[in-house]
Enzyme design. Sequence first.
Site: not given
Lengths: 596, 596
Positions: B439-440
């Site tokens: 994620y990110e």
Amino acid sequence: MTTYTAPVRDMLFAMNELAGLEDIYSLPGNEDVSADLVEAILDEAGKFAAEVLAPINASGDRQGNTWHDGEVSTADGFKQAYEVFCDTGWNGMPSSTEFGGQGLPVTVSTAVLEMWKSANMSFSLCQMLTLGAVEAIAHHGSDELKSTYLPNMVSGKWTGTMNLTEPQAGSDLAAVRSKAEPRGDGSYALSGTKIFITWGEHDMAENIIHLVLARLPDAPPGVKGISLFVAPKFLVNADGSLGARNDLVCASIEHKMGIHASPTAVMVFGEKEGAIGYLVGEPNRGLEYMFTMMNHARLNVGLEGVAIAERAYQAALGYARERVQGRIIGDRSGETKPILHHPDVRRMLMDMKARTEATRALAYYVAGCMDRARSDADENVRKDNQSRLELLTPVVKGWCTETAQSVTWNGIQVHGGMGFIEETGACQHMRDARITTIYEGTTAIQANDLIGRKVAREGGHAMAALIEEMSVTRAQLEAHADSQLQKIGASFGKGILALREATDWLLANYERNPQAAAAGAVPFLKLAGTVAGAWLMARSTAIAIERMQGPDAGFYGAKLVTARYFVEHVLPEANSLRDAIVNGAESVLALPEELF
Amino acid sequence: MTTYTAPVRDMLFAMNELAGLEDIYSLPGNEDVSADLVEAILDEAGKFAAEVLAPINASGDRQGNTWHDGEVSTADGFKQAYEVFCDTGWNGMPSSTEFGGQGLPVTVSTAVLEMWKSANMSFSLCQMLTLGAVEAIAHHGSDELKSTYLPNMVSGKWTGTMNLTEPQAGSDLAAVRSKAEPRGDGSYALSGTKIFITWGEHDMAENIIHLVLARLPDAPPGVKGISLFVAPKFLVNADGSLGARNDLVCASIEHKMGIHASPTAVMVFGEKEGAIGYLVGEPNRGLEYMFTMMNHARLNVGLEGVAIAERAYQAALGYARERVQGRIIGDRSGETKPILHHPDVRRMLMDMKARTEATRALAYYVAGCMDRARSDADENVRKDNQSRLELLTPVVKGWCTETAQSVTWNGIQVHGGMGFIEETGACQHMRDARITTIYEGTTAIQANDLIGRKVAREGGHAMAALIEEMSVTRAQLEAHADSQLQKIGASFGKGILALREATDWLLANYERNPQAAAAGAVPFLKLAGTVAGAWLMARSTAIAIERMQGPDAGFYGAKLVTARYFVEHVLPEANSLRDAIVNGAESVLALPEELF
């Protein structure tokens, strides 16, 4: 949810072209085996794995087992699948014909077992444990034990377990405390608590035959005072029918990170009058008997690494072929394309593919050594293969399972955010794989076996013979007309050098400074696996380049690229491992324990 | 179940001695900050993390969240803990004083955030997302948006989210389809489905402020047509009280591998009349606004890698100190000893320790660059630090999270069989860590940012400046009177060389052959992280050796051994990474897709 297709063509390549199965067919005892038969077996097994076992893999993971009052209910569909598995004869297939098995070469059963493990690792463990128990009884049990138990265990009507571990006795079986008291009638009363008992209790078979390590009253302390017993869940009457329930019970099952559908039992023996058990072989030789069988079990756990890596690769590849996301760097076609076209997704898939194929090549090669060590007509060939088998058993167990960690990890990464969602199925492969570097002896236990018994204590002869054979392959490649193969040969040469230098260091330091040697044991195991894997990949290029002119050009071309990937991306790790072994022991050992 | 003790002494070392926090105290705006204050903050935060957040980490993992009819109930104890967290002022601590935060240097809040992440990663995500939303509104929102939302978001009374991802738009936000129609009163009607929305719905706060990417009716296609909106769960009346429920709903939450106590929502906007949203800043600049904030979020996810590695290390060390098993090789004392004395257990713990400390050093160092880039009086210093910050942001995100994978993996391995049992707690750390490389922005996304925007497209100047500074450290060590430091300097020199060669190759190939460059992007990111980590570890040896004569001799002595371990065992990976980058692109790209 991921599907599974048995990679039969790849398996045949590893069996025939790398492990030399074509020669094994001609060994004594294999007269009935032929290339056509083997291919037919693999095709049938592949169907069974895909159609019966793979579909209950994810549901089994979600549902797990339920324990109630000593009984364990398996996940939906497992009982039915097990019944068909046994009825079709798959359970006993790897066993000797003497007790109803098919007596096929180990190389062949290895490929078939890989399929069960890929399709449904939890399910496959039940057979694996049963086969281990069969082997122990067949090699060391009395004729009465054999005739009472083996036919039903080979057919799968009854399953088997290994009761080794106790809360205070994990890697160190010398600490086993379970007791066995003579009952005066030739049998024994067993008592004690065993933990981590795979398939220790379940509802798939009418009886469960426990093999149990315990101490006789007069036994010496330590490993030389442990005996091996058979203790069935239901006692067996003289006519073979089931008798009374034995005094052993599943007290609970574990809540684990993976292999949820494989019940891991805490077994309590002898809470009342003592569990009735029967001595296997001679007193106090239990650990030795366990080890004959454990070596084969270790190869099978190594094979789990190959199998789960293959499954994770197939899942990631399937997703990468379908998922469309993002512009492909450097692509001017303007088309939207699946993520397989992104260079880093390709890198991950090539990495998964190359490592999986290298571990398969090694596992099958070692299975071939086992076949030759057992059956070759020439005593020297038997001896050489036995020596190679012993050297590489811890490497197969340790390196193939360690490799499966990064492969299943990448399997999630290829899926991006979806990989972290359980329904996708990629997580299960990583969670299932996590146990493989732990059970049947952790990687460190394998590595200590490798550097101690298998290298240092026999003067490094087996390793020298392997390195010698590797050097022949290197020389062949370097002398090849094809420049790609020359390059692969040269790179492989650096890997051999790293292994040779680390081995020399080990031989020089093992006696003098055993802690320093042990500090580098796991890196040494990984180094040995990496270079052995590279050897078989390098050999595969010489085969592939010949056959690329033939009808299967694509297949052999892919073998060449995959081997090149392995040599360019994986093999360089050999140098950093050598550095860590040769220069790194002091910094492992220097910190006083209170400063951690 | 594992406990947590904040490693305050180690954090202070990384902050003061490596990141140069002592200089940061004197920067404009930090007049109220002092070494004593910082230590007091860390001590208090450490207590809160250990006493309030750590105890609900394992129970939160077991229980997870429950979804019912659009509402999400968090795990037991989370609501209460969140209330105290906000009441004590911890939620807003990293924010600017303008909206009720404490305006501390980033370096200080970084250490405090590390503690929340170690103690309870699921819990910490709520604050992390809220802080991101605060930053986006503070930097780009109107005064009205700021005064309406920020005070309650900084205090934690309301939480914030980021609604970016859609089923067809993951890494590629150009594919966002959610719509925003003007309602004629300056507000917009939002519609669309967003997935993977961390803390998108829950019961800990009275309102949830969603930041949403969507397209205006006349927006150009692709990334230049995406705008950013604020859409609160409950509309806010002019007097600041809560008004009507907005037309946005949590349709379901995901069943994930880890961070079970952090609800990951599917959010559906505008099923009825449209969710009322307010434009942030100018139309069509949403992605740009998201990115200002995403860079900080990326550093914070990198910090999650450090935090979860620290937690796993503490758990493994605790077990290794207590568990007694097996004879220690080469030990003639005859005593039974904890497994910490086994060389391979030491190796795993040293590996965990060294990698964790190196990632912490890098994350804190980069936080220091952010402080200097923001506040230094000298424009050149600000510019240099901004450039270093931009260069290393993807490295912190990518390398620290990748490193956490092997550390949490070893955390299980140290526990042996117990590691695989969920109750032990080691599994949770590995499962929680698994999302951080995804994620990110996945590691590949970070790596492409690194090789493209941060290296190739600016001609490699920022990297050259970093390498130059590294070379100064190397020269200092090689010229040191201590022979250990000389050796570390020489080894570090090889690492620098590997990074330089790979950078040169990248600069020569990025434009000419972008796919080949991208094939080596992730190895390049790992190489950059490994060498940057080694740089800070090498610097720490020069500090440690001076202070080993003082009262804290043990602590500094350990720093020296740990740095040596890193240089001897981890840094050699730089060479294999360089090899893979420089020689390996062709084999990544050669296989036709149908032959995978």
